[in-house]
Design an enzyme around this catalytic site. Structure first.
Site, PDB file in Angstrom:
ATOM      1  N   ASP A 180       0.849  -1.198   0.000  1.00 30.37           N
ATOM      2  CA  ASP A 180       0.000   0.000   0.000  1.00 30.37           C
ATOM      3  C   ASP A 180       0.882   1.245   0.000  1.00 30.37           C
ATOM      4  O   ASP A 180       2.100   1.165   0.145  1.00 30.37           O
ATOM      5  CB  ASP A 180      -0.969  -0.003   1.193  1.00 30.37           C
ATOM      6  CG  ASP A 180      -0.253   0.125   2.524  1.00 30.37           C
ATOM      7  OD1 ASP A 180       0.788  -0.537   2.701  1.00 30.37           O
ATOM      8  OD2 ASP A 180      -0.709   0.898   3.391  1.00 30.37           O
ATOM      9  N   HIS A 502       1.498  -8.946  -3.396  1.00 30.09           N
ATOM     10  CA  HIS A 502       0.533  -7.868  -3.150  1.00 30.09           C
ATOM     11  C   HIS A 502       1.335  -6.583  -3.011  1.00 30.09           C
ATOM     12  O   HIS A 502       1.734  -6.191  -1.909  1.00 30.09           O
ATOM     13  CB  HIS A 502      -0.282  -8.156  -1.886  1.00 30.09           C
ATOM     14  CG  HIS A 502      -1.369  -7.152  -1.643  1.00 30.09           C
ATOM     15  ND1 HIS A 502      -2.642  -7.278  -2.152  1.00 30.09           N
ATOM     16  CD2 HIS A 502      -1.369  -5.983  -0.953  1.00 30.09           C
ATOM     17  CE1 HIS A 502      -3.377  -6.245  -1.787  1.00 30.09           C
ATOM     18  NE2 HIS A 502      -2.622  -5.437  -1.048  1.00 30.09           N
ATOM     19  N   ASP A 544       1.039 -17.683  -3.984  1.00 27.34           N
ATOM     20  CA  ASP A 544       1.628 -16.576  -4.738  1.00 27.34           C
ATOM     21  C   ASP A 544       0.523 -15.886  -5.529  1.00 27.34           C
ATOM     22  O   ASP A 544       0.426 -16.043  -6.744  1.00 27.34           O
ATOM     23  CB  ASP A 544       2.723 -17.112  -5.659  1.00 27.34           C
ATOM     24  CG  ASP A 544       3.352 -15.990  -6.484  1.00 27.34           C
ATOM     25  OD1 ASP A 544       3.251 -14.813  -6.062  1.00 27.34           O
ATOM     26  OD2 ASP A 544       3.936 -16.289  -7.543  1.00 27.34           O
ATOM     27  N   GLU A 553       2.146 -10.100   0.679  1.00 28.90           N
ATOM     28  CA  GLU A 553       2.465  -8.678   0.555  1.00 28.90           C
ATOM     29  C   GLU A 553       3.966  -8.509   0.796  1.00 28.90           C
ATOM     30  O   GLU A 553       4.659  -9.451   1.195  1.00 28.90           O
ATOM     31  CB  GLU A 553       1.657  -7.847   1.577  1.00 28.90           C
ATOM     32  CG  GLU A 553       1.800  -6.349   1.350  1.00 28.90           C
ATOM     33  CD  GLU A 553       0.713  -5.500   2.037  1.00 28.90           C
ATOM     34  OE1 GLU A 553      -0.177  -6.065   2.699  1.00 28.90           O
ATOM     35  OE2 GLU A 553       0.776  -4.265   1.889  1.00 28.90           O
TER      36      GLU A 553
HETATM   37  O1  9MR Z   1      -3.578  -3.340   0.108  1.00 26.53           O
HETATM   38  C1  9MR Z   1      -3.904  -3.449   1.474  1.00 26.53           C
HETATM   39  C2  9MR Z   1      -2.733  -4.040   2.220  1.00 26.53           C
HETATM   40  O2  9MR Z   1      -1.627  -3.175   2.148  1.00 26.53           O
HETATM   41  C3  9MR Z   1      -3.091  -4.328   3.657  1.00 26.53           C
HETATM   42  O3  9MR Z   1      -2.064  -5.070   4.294  1.00 26.53           O
HETATM   43  C4  9MR Z   1      -4.379  -5.109   3.724  1.00 26.53           C
HETATM   44  C5  9MR Z   1      -4.842  -5.316   5.155  1.00 26.53           C
HETATM   45  O4  9MR Z   1      -5.030  -4.127   5.812  1.00 26.53           O
HETATM   46  O5  9MR Z   1      -5.406  -4.465   3.008  1.00 26.53           O
HETATM   47  C6  9MR Z   1      -5.113  -4.290   1.638  1.00 26.53           C
HETATM   48  O6  9MR Z   1      -6.156  -3.653   1.024  1.00 26.53           O
HETATM   49  C7  9MR Z   1      -7.317  -4.416   0.770  1.00 26.53           C
HETATM   50  C8  9MR Z   1      -8.402  -4.024   1.740  1.00 26.53           C
HETATM   51  O7  9MR Z   1      -8.059  -4.320   3.061  1.00 26.53           O
HETATM   52  C9  9MR Z   1      -9.700  -4.688   1.386  1.00 26.53           C
HETATM   53  N1  9MR Z   1     -10.073  -4.385   0.013  1.00 26.53           N
HETATM   54  C10 9MR Z   1      -9.064  -4.814  -0.949  1.00 26.53           C
HETATM   55  C11 9MR Z   1      -7.763  -4.114  -0.655  1.00 26.53           C
HETATM   56  C12 9MR Z   1      -6.726  -4.470  -1.694  1.00 26.53           C
HETATM   57  O8  9MR Z   1      -6.594  -5.840  -1.853  1.00 26.53           O
HETATM   58  O1  9MR Z   2       2.449  -6.432   9.484  1.00 28.05           O
HETATM   59  C1  9MR Z   2       1.161  -6.174  10.022  1.00 28.05           C
HETATM   60  C2  9MR Z   2       0.685  -7.397  10.737  1.00 28.05           C
HETATM   61  O2  9MR Z   2       1.481  -7.666  11.861  1.00 28.05           O
HETATM   62  C3  9MR Z   2      -0.776  -7.238  11.141  1.00 28.05           C
HETATM   63  O3  9MR Z   2      -1.243  -8.453  11.657  1.00 28.05           O
HETATM   64  C4  9MR Z   2      -1.583  -6.798   9.952  1.00 28.05           C
HETATM   65  C5  9MR Z   2      -3.062  -6.574  10.277  1.00 28.05           C
HETATM   66  O4  9MR Z   2      -3.217  -5.515  11.141  1.00 28.05           O
HETATM   67  O5  9MR Z   2      -1.085  -5.609   9.399  1.00 28.05           O
HETATM   68  C6  9MR Z   2       0.224  -5.746   8.928  1.00 28.05           C
HETATM   69  O6  9MR Z   2       0.670  -4.513   8.458  1.00 28.05           O
HETATM   70  C7  9MR Z   2       0.154  -4.025   7.237  1.00 28.05           C
HETATM   71  C8  9MR Z   2      -0.227  -2.590   7.487  1.00 28.05           C
HETATM   72  O7  9MR Z   2      -1.309  -2.532   8.376  1.00 28.05           O
HETATM   73  C9  9MR Z   2      -0.541  -1.848   6.207  1.00 28.05           C
HETATM   74  N1  9MR Z   2       0.528  -1.977   5.258  1.00 28.05           N
HETATM   75  C10 9MR Z   2       0.840  -3.347   4.961  1.00 28.05           C
HETATM   76  C11 9MR Z   2       1.256  -4.092   6.194  1.00 28.05           C
HETATM   77  C12 9MR Z   2       1.669  -5.530   5.877  1.00 28.05           C
HETATM   78  O8  9MR Z   2       0.615  -6.311   5.441  1.00 28.05           O
END
Ligand code: 9MR
Ligand code: 9MR
Length: 581
Positions: A180, A502, A544, A553
């Site tokens: 993100d 991701h 994957d 991600e």
């Molecule tokens: O892209 C987002 C990712 O960076 C986060 O780790 C994840 C969890 O917070 O959320 C991803 O975004 C998704 C969102 O939570 C739900 N709708 C789809 C988004 C993209 O896949």
């Molecule tokens: O790395 C984070 C993980 O420990 C948590 O369980 C998760 C859900 O809260 O979020 C992860 O962090 C995400 C962050 O919220 C948004 N950017 C992407 C991070 C990795 O997925």
């Protein structure tokens, strides 16, 4: 010795069917010439003997017996270990068990991880916000600038009389957190620690490490130039009026899966200040004061600004009224709008953040942590993660142990933790330190493997006992392919590698290869993303797929410990005898 022709024939026919599921799980980058060399062959096997041969099978350079079968505790995997540590011939080889598909080719040599060491650091450059990535540095992944962040709004959750809601501030630069495009102080904190402490641990090594970024050749090590790009952003996140630090710079909603420059229409906000963010910020600024103070000529005044920033942040965090202000998105979204739905990095237990900040300031200029104790050893020893940072302070105390008279204590604590980590490695079906408990396989579990590796590097530095470095290497093996999935988890490396992380740029850029040099999250038994997982056991729960953000991600705080681990091994390989000088 020639490898028997009939077996080579059998291997060829089997090779296609087994393309996804190679029965040999090994570090796909390779092995140090005089280092440990282990591979796992998935059982049942058709022969108890294994052979290391040239890729075409014409020459056999080593043969041995597979070790007795082990049953994994975290999947249906049954394994037979092949130990070919005694092979000290350089070259490109495969491992063969008669009647089974050959392994992917791997290198035995003096620098099998050199490209990886460069690429994982270069990964940070690819995450830079607010500036274009030019082809000269970014190759085919060049792209225009995204998210200028020159007009960021103070969110109602962060409003006060001096900066009411809607106040415009500038918060440009820094690294995108992950797949993100938001920028989070808590996660930047541990990430910066890993990079700056890598430099503090191996300065001479990093002095010569060139990763081809715009600042390369400016007389400052690239790892420090790259880190400075994020440090300068972090500084914009401090409220100059009171020293508190905003938790993140973010959209209200995650951007679509588009390129950075196509994603700039949503307003960006800084949200509530939090204790965790402010302490992590103070700790990083204190380390930066130490590190960049040595480059006063290149960056006049920078170290002083860092010290000032840390002291202001500490004043805010140590104020009773702010001493445990956690960031809760649910609470904020109930109270104010717009609702914020991006990453939370919420952390309600901040003793460790307070302790870490106090420790770094103490080490940097003897500042007192006032009522907060500096890192206490043998207490709540927990592998570092974005929410648990006490051990980062311990590691710093160890690095400067000579100066603070706590050498024995810090050594003992580091060795104690390492011995706990390695205690059951022999029972592990893959022979790695990673994967001894189910808890290792959480969201971002691959970072556990890398961070355990760092703890083991420290144990080596404390004792000079090579076994700890061998154990650290076992986790690099894990990340590069000696695991239940058979994946090398770094984009751009290995034969079986993530192609669909991701990661918005990798998804949206129309280029088949993902941006290289990123460690994906890895097997995560909770699978919180709801994606379709073909394998769902604790250590195989990985797919994957672009939609599987809970296991595929990429994130700065997962890459950074790998930067430390692989560069530490490169820095230590001669003294440890992994390669001959
Ligand atoms: O892209 C987002 C990712 O960076 C986060 O780790 C994840 C969890 O917070 O959320 C991803 O975004 C998704 C969102 O939570 C739900 N709708 C789809 C988004 C993209 O896949
Ligand atoms: O790395 C984070 C993980 O420990 C948590 O369980 C998760 C859900 O809260 O979020 C992860 O962090 C995400 C962050 O919220 C948004 N950017 C992407 C991070 C990795 O997925």
């Amino acid at each position: 010795m020639k490898f028997p022709a009939c077996i080579t024939g059998a291997l060829l026919s089997g090779a296609f069917a087994a393309a996804q599921e190679n029965p040999v799980r090994l570090n796909q980058s390779g092995f140090y010439t005089a280092g440990p060399k282990h591979a796992v062959v998935m059982s049942p096997v058709t022969s108890g003997r294994f052979f290391i041969t040239t890729p075409n099978g014409s020459d056999t350079v080593f043969s041995g017996e597979l070790q007795p079968e082990k049953i994994s505790r975290y999947s249906a995997s049954r394994t037979r270990m092949a130990d070919f540590s005694d092979l000290d011939k350089k070259g490109r080889f495969v491992l063969r068990v008669p009647g089974m598909a050959a392994s992917y080719p791997f290198e035995v040599g003096d620098a099998p991880y050199r490209d990886l060491a460069v690429a994982v650091l270069k990964g940070f450059y690819f995450q830079r916000a607010s500036m274009p990535l030019e082809a000269q540095y970014a190759g085919k992944w060049a792209r225009p600038a995204g998210h200028p962040d020159t007009r960021v709004l103070v969110h109602p959750s962060a409003a006060d009389s001096k900066r009411p809601a809607g106040t415009v501030i500038a918060s440009p630069g820094g690294w995108y957190d992950a797949g993100d495009y938001n920028k989070y102080i808590v996660n930047s904190g541990i990430t910066m620690y890993m990079l700056l402490s890598a430099y503090e641990s191996f300065p001479a090594y990093f002095d010569q490490l060139n990763v081809n970024i715009p600042e390369s050749g400016n007389g400052v090590p690239d790892i420090l130039d790259e880190s400075l790009y994020n440090l300068r952003w972090m500084m914009t996140m401090q409220d100059p009026n009171d020293g508190g630090v905003y938790h993140k710079c973010t959209n209200a909603e995650f951007d679509k899966m588009v390129m950075p420059h196509c994603a700039t229409t949503q307003p960006r906000y800084v949200v509530q200040k939090s204790t965790a963010a402010t302490c992590d910020f103070a700790a990083v600024m204190a380390i930066a004061y130490r590190v960049y103070g040595k480059f006063e000529q290149a960056f006049p005044g920078l170290a002083d600004s860092c010290r000032n920033a840390a002291e202001q942040a500490w004043k805010w965090a140590a104020d009773e009224r702010n001493a445990n202000l956690s960031y809760s998105q649910a609470a904020i979204n109930k109270a104010v709008s717009p609702r914020i739905r991006t990453g939370e990095y919420g952390d309600r237990f901040v003793e460790d953040e307070l302790s870490w900040a106090a420790t770094e300031m103490l080490l940097a200029w003897g500042g007192s942590g006032a009522r907060f104790p500096i890192a206490r050893v043998n207490y709540g020893m927990q592998l570092p993660s974005w929410w648990s940072v006490r051990m980062l302070g311990d590691w710093s105390l160890f690095r400067f142990a000579g100066e603070n008279g706590r050498k024995d204590e810090m050594q003992a604590s580091i060795v104690h933790f390492a011995d706990e980590l390695t205690g059951r490695a022999a029972q592990n079906a893959f022979g790695t330190v990673m994967g001894q408990t189910a808890g290792d396989f959480n969201w971002g579990g691959n970072a556990n493997a890398a961070t355990q590796g760092i703890a083991l590097v420290y144990a080596y530095l404390a004792t000079k006992d090579r076994k700890y470095l061998d154990y650290a290497l076992s986790n690099l093996d894990y990340l590069l392919g000696r695991n239940a999935t058979g994946y090398c988890f770094v984009t751009g490396f290995g034969e079986k590698r993530p192609m669909h992380p991701h990661h918005r740029p990798s998804v949206a850029d129309g280029i088949a290869d993902p941006v290289p040099g990123f460690l994906v999250g890895g097997p995560n038994s909770k699978m919180e993303d709801g994606a379709r997982y073909p394998f769902r056991e604790v250590e195989t729960a990985y797919v994957d797929s672009e939609s599987a953000y809970a296991c595929n991600e990429i994130t700065i705080n997962w890459n950074a410990p790998l930067v430390f681990l692989v560069n530490a091994l490169e820095a230590l390989k001669v003294e440890a005898g992994y390669v001959k000088e």
